[in-house]
Scaffold this motif. Structure first.
Motif, short mmCIF file in Angstrom:
data_model
loop_
_atom_site.label_atom_id
_atom_site.label_comp_id
_atom_site.label_asym_id
_atom_site.label_seq_id
_atom_site.Cartn_x
_atom_site.Cartn_y
_atom_site.Cartn_z
N ARG A 1 0.80 -1.23 0.00
CA ARG A 1 0.00 0.00 0.00
C ARG A 1 0.83 1.28 0.00
N PRO A 2 1.88 1.43 0.84
CA PRO A 2 2.62 2.70 0.81
C PRO A 2 3.74 2.73 -0.21
N MET A 3 3.82 1.73 -1.08
CA MET A 3 4.98 1.58 -1.96
C MET A 3 5.19 2.81 -2.85
N LEU A 4 4.18 3.21 -3.60
CA LEU A 4 4.36 4.28 -4.58
C LEU A 4 4.68 5.62 -3.92
N SER A 5 3.98 5.95 -2.85
CA SER A 5 4.21 7.24 -2.19
C SER A 5 5.59 7.30 -1.55
N GLU A 6 6.00 6.23 -0.87
CA GLU A 6 7.30 6.24 -0.19
C GLU A 6 8.45 6.12 -1.19
N PHE A 7 8.28 5.32 -2.23
CA PHE A 7 9.31 5.25 -3.26
C PHE A 7 9.45 6.61 -3.94
N GLY A 8 8.34 7.25 -4.27
CA GLY A 8 8.39 8.55 -4.93
C GLY A 8 9.04 9.60 -4.06
N LEU A 9 8.72 9.60 -2.75
CA LEU A 9 9.33 10.56 -1.84
C LEU A 9 10.83 10.32 -1.73
N GLY A 10 11.22 9.05 -1.64
CA GLY A 10 12.64 8.72 -1.57
C GLY A 10 13.37 9.11 -2.85
N PHE A 11 12.74 8.89 -3.99
CA PHE A 11 13.36 9.24 -5.27
C PHE A 11 13.58 10.74 -5.35
N ALA A 12 12.58 11.50 -4.92
CA ALA A 12 12.72 12.96 -4.94
C ALA A 12 13.84 13.42 -4.00
N LEU A 13 13.93 12.78 -2.83
CA LEU A 13 14.98 13.16 -1.88
C LEU A 13 16.36 12.80 -2.41
N GLY A 14 16.49 11.62 -3.00
CA GLY A 14 17.78 11.23 -3.56
C GLY A 14 18.23 12.17 -4.67
N PHE A 15 17.30 12.53 -5.55
CA PHE A 15 17.60 13.50 -6.61
C PHE A 15 17.99 14.84 -6.01
N GLY A 16 17.26 15.27 -4.99
CA GLY A 16 17.51 16.57 -4.39
C GLY A 16 18.84 16.63 -3.65
N LEU A 17 19.19 15.56 -2.92
CA LEU A 17 20.44 15.55 -2.16
C LEU A 17 21.65 15.62 -3.09
N TYR A 18 21.63 14.81 -4.16
CA TYR A 18 22.78 14.85 -5.05
C TYR A 18 22.83 16.18 -5.82
#
Length: 294
Positions: free
Chosen positions: A88-105
């Motif tokens: 159930r939380p897969m898409l939202s948490e994956f998307g949030l993590g992807f955005a954070l990873g992109f933002g940090l680098y």
């Protein structure tokens, strides 16, 4: 399933359930899946269906297989529910993590640009942004299932969250020692900040999706978007035409930006913030000897 009592398990089941044995089984099977996915994508899919879409779909299918393998092994050997890969939380948490990873680098690159270390000189064909997504996606799933779902989770059960962070960090740093451009600076850096940051994603959510998204995006942004060296694995020809000049403590040398002081400070800070948030949520697990003494 709620688990079985130790007395109801056979000797073989008890041996297989022992954390080191279970991790060995998980490591072997997931590695075969990951390597098989790599050869399928590079030897067959890209040859039969050239272009970016087929390799991405092949990676996505391989990621699903790795998750199902992880879930199946956990259910049948550990005899437990597997909330860390709840759908159930897969898409939202994956998307949030992807955005954070992109933002940090990207933040690291912005800082290096302001310091005059990273220079943007133009852009390559934007199709690279799709072509280069397949490999980081597969690696993000594989390494998070193996190191956070395996190493960190199992260590946390026995030794508690704080010691598990250290064990997870040391193991994660160790496996990068064999990379082509590996340096002591790079190993120490990735051991500390990546060990803390990626463990923090699991501590904060109790699931793997956030860390998978962050890990995939970090590698993707580093190599495919900004044409950086990924964990000492050689220079990438990504979307950005760029150059990097400066001292190794800023450029990361042959290991890449991951070994730089900038990445260390940015990512360690993010990891510490998430650990503080996890602590406030009551997600810090005590070691087993504290549980048995109460």
């Amino acid at each position: 399933m709620n688990g079985e009592t130790v007395s109801s398990l056979s000797l073989l089941q008890r041996i297989m359930k022992f954390p080191l044995v279970f991790y060995g089984i998980l490591y072997v099977i997931l590695t075969y899946c990951y390597v098989g996915l790599y050869f399928m994508r590079t030897s067959y899919v890209e040859a039969i269906a050239p272009g970016p879409v087929a390799p991405i779909l092949a990676s996505a299918l391989g990621c699903i297989v790795m998750v199902l393998v992880y879930r199946s092994l956990s259910e049948h050997i550990e005899k437990r529910d597997v909330p860390e890969v709840a759908v159930r939380p897969m898409l939202s948490e994956f998307g949030l993590g992807f955005a954070l990873g992109f933002g940090l680098y990207s933040l690291c690159i912005i800082i290096l640009m302001l310091l005059g270390v990273y220079r943007l000189e133009g852009f390559n064909d934007p199709k690279i942004l799709l072509v280069g997504l397949a490999a980081p996606l597969a690696t993000g799933f594989f390494e998070e299932l193996l190191f956070r779902g395996g190493v960190f989770r199992l260590a946390q059960i026995w030794f508690g969250s704080w010691i598990a962070i250290v064990i997870n960090a040391l193991v994660f740093g160790y496996v990068h020692m064999g990379n082509e451009g590996s340096t002591m600076q790079g190993i120490i850096s990735i051991t500390i900040w990546a060990g803390v940051l990626l463990a923090a994603t699991y501590m904060l959510t109790g699931r793997l999706w956030f860390g998978i998204g962050l890990h995939s995006a970090w590698n993707y942004t580093q190599g495919t978007v900004y044409s950086g060296i990924v964990s000492g694995n050689g220079e990438m020809s990504g979307f950005a035409k760029s150059s990097m000049e400066g001292p190794d403590y800023l450029t990361g040398g042959s290991f890449g930006v991951e070994a730089s002081l900038v990445a260390f400070l940015v990512c360690s800070t993010a990891g510490i913030i998430m650990i503080v948030m996890a602590k406030r949520k009551g997600n810090i697990v005590p070691p087993f000897w504290q549980l048995t003494s109460t």
